[in-house]
Design an enzyme around this catalytic site. Structure first.
Site, PDB file in Angstrom:
ATOM      1  N   ASP A  47       0.868  -1.180   0.000  1.00 20.76           N
ATOM      2  CA  ASP A  47       0.000   0.000   0.000  1.00 20.76           C
ATOM      3  C   ASP A  47       0.906   1.232   0.000  1.00 20.76           C
ATOM      4  O   ASP A  47       1.576   1.524   0.993  1.00 20.76           O
ATOM      5  CB  ASP A  47      -0.879  -0.043   1.262  1.00 20.76           C
ATOM      6  N   HIS A  48       0.906   1.934  -1.109  1.00 26.12           N
ATOM      7  CA  HIS A  48       1.864   3.034  -1.271  1.00 26.12           C
ATOM      8  C   HIS A  48       1.542   4.232  -0.375  1.00 26.12           C
ATOM      9  O   HIS A  48       2.345   5.144  -0.235  1.00 26.12           O
ATOM     10  CB  HIS A  48       1.907   3.466  -2.739  1.00 26.12           C
TER      11      HIS A  48
END
Ligand code: CAO
Length: 458
Positions: free
Chosen positions: A427-428
């Site tokens: 999850d950036h």
């Protein structure tokens, strides 16, 4: 008889001497019902006083910078019919006395006075009947119609009357995304309805500036040949909704890497027979899980989740590792609890037990809850790489593909090494690319050192 309508400040709760920060109409302006006349500001919010009927403004009784209270006269408006009649007769209408009571129909209804905007905006999680309606009419792709979450700051800045705000809340429409067609760009009820219509007919992405999802076209497959319709199984339905939620809510990035597991496989081959005698199938997944645990301890951000507000990261002190299991009923993700307190053999035993329960449809819900990181191994099947979907609200998932013997340049020569492909989706919002590359590099190094993975858990 004169038909002048008095428009007054509606009930504002306990607020007194409220500042008039903008006067939006002047004599001669035509107003429609719900059009904003003035904007008021309390210490907590701004609100508009809306017109209660259509007509042309005769007199404005308030001034920008002044203050007003409930019941004060804001504007006097000549009703639509009188304006038309006056135009036909070409006779200036007599400015009527304020003493003459307005006709009942023109008066603000006594039982339901126009309400100013709520002082504090209602919570974002307002019910969204528009989506319910959409699901009822277009069952093929209900999630595609889900509106983007309301941006409260944009919503409160939007230029709209209290009743339009209320309507937008009821329909789950983010006013910040609606273009106003009224005076000075004001958003009208018709604009809100047009926005909803656009979303329902598939123009969501355009309507919401690309933030919502356009619908997938509905195709009559039978028009092109024979078909057979089979309902999705219960597990498939549940997992498809969760996968879709993760896919659309989490900005996924996948980091690819590979680990040299030549030594690991040699070690596993050596130990496999002995382990089997005590009823344990020592698969590569047990080693991979042990290596992941050590790397997660090194990079705790990968064992965390965003909280509900998305402003805080919750670091979990436990390491419960889920693994994707392919079952006749669909994808299940059993969770190995306290994986950090289990050695290779205990992990292998837990994996086998949970996978068997999953395949037999005997996995209790509790065995699928509380995971903090997930591994999806397709290595027993094949493939070189893939982009796994994060098991949200976790923030990362490791995909493992099939190991293969490859020539690797080492010390001036190509040598045959067994290379294991790793695909880490993260999850950036929480993890940046550099950290992800460090994670897979660390993981690959641990997988290359099986002796360290075999050490007893302290
Ligand atoms: N590379 C090469 N061979 C591998 C391997 C890899 N990465 N991983 C496993 N293998 C081999 C094993 O060594 C085993 O061979 P042997 O029997 O000769 O030892 C064989 O493949 C089968 O392994 P397995 O499937 O019994 O055991 P596992 O621990 O690898 O996997 C489980 C268990 C539950 C993960 C697996 O059965 C499964 O369901 N995999 C699918 C997961 C999945 O669907 N993921 C996608 C999710 S998103 O849709």
């Amino acid at each position: 008889m004169s038909r002048l309508i008095e428009m007054r400040v509606p009930d504002m709760g306990n607020f007194k001497d409220v500042a008039v920060i903008d006067v939006l109409v002047k004599p001669g302006d035509r107003v429609e019902p719900e059009a904003a006349l003035v904007t008021l500001e309390t210490e907590k919010a701004t609100m508009d006083v809306p017109a209660t009927a259509a007509g042309v403004v005769e007199t404005v009784h308030v001034q920008k910078g002044g203050t007003i209270n409930q019941g004060d006269l804001v504007v006097t408006v000549r009703s639509e019919e009188d304006v038309a009649a006056a135009a036909v007769a070409a006779v200036p209408a007599a400015a009527s006395s304020a003493a003459a009571p307005p006709p009942a129909a023109a008066r603000p209804p006594a039982t339901a006075p126009p309400q100013p905007a709520a002082v504090a905006p209602p919570p974002a999680a307002a019910p969204v009947p528009a989506v319910t309606a959409a699901q009822a009419t277009v069952p093929e792709s209900p999630e595609a119609l889900a509106p983007a979450p309301i941006d409260e700051a944009g919503f409160s800045r939007a230029y709209a009357s209290p009743s339009v705000r209320k309507l937008a809340r009821e329909l789950g429409v983010d006013l910040g995304r609606v273009r106003g067609s009224g005076q000075k760009g004001r958003i009208t009820a018709a604009d809100v309805k047009a926005f909803v219509k656009q979303v329902l007919t598939g123009g969501a992405a355009a309507a919401a500036g690309g933030a919502a999802l356009p619908a997938v076209p509905v195709v009559d497959f039978a028009a092109f040949g024979a078909v057979e319709v089979k309902p999705l199984g219960r597990i498939q339905r549940i997992s498809s909704a969760r996968l879709h939620a993760s896919w659309v809510n989490l900005p996924h990035v996948t980091q690819f890497d590979e680990a040299d597991i030549t030594a690991l496989e040699a070690t596993r081959e050596k130990l496999k027979g002995r382990a089997a005698k005590s009823g344990v199938k020592l698969t590569p997944l047990a080693f991979i899980m042990r290596a992941c645990v050590r790397t997660l301890q090194q990079f705790p951000q990968f064992n965390a989740s965003l909280d509900e507000s998305r402003q805080n990261l919750v670091y979990k002190k436990y390491i419960h590792v889920g693994f994707a299991a392919d079952t006749p009923n669909g994808l299940l993700v059993p969770v190995v609890r306290d994986a950090d307190r289990k050695d290779i053999y205990e992990l292998a035993r837990a994996l086998a037990e949970l996978a068997a329960k999953a395949r037999d449809g005997k996995l209790p819900a509790a065995d699928m809850q509380g995971g903090s990181f997930t591994i999806s191994s397709l290595g027993g099947i094949g493939g070189t790489a893939f982009t796994p979907i994060i098991n949200a609200p976790e923030v990362a998932i490791l995909g493992v593909s099939r190991a293969s013997m490859r020539p690797v340049w080492q010390d001036g020569a190509f040598v045959p090494r067994l290379m294991l492909p790793l695909s880490l989706s993260y999850d950036h919002r929480v993890i940046d690319g550099a950290l992800a590359a460090r994670f897979t590099t660390d993981l690959a190094a641990r997988l290359a050192d099986p002796q360290a993975l075999l050490e007893a858990v302290p």
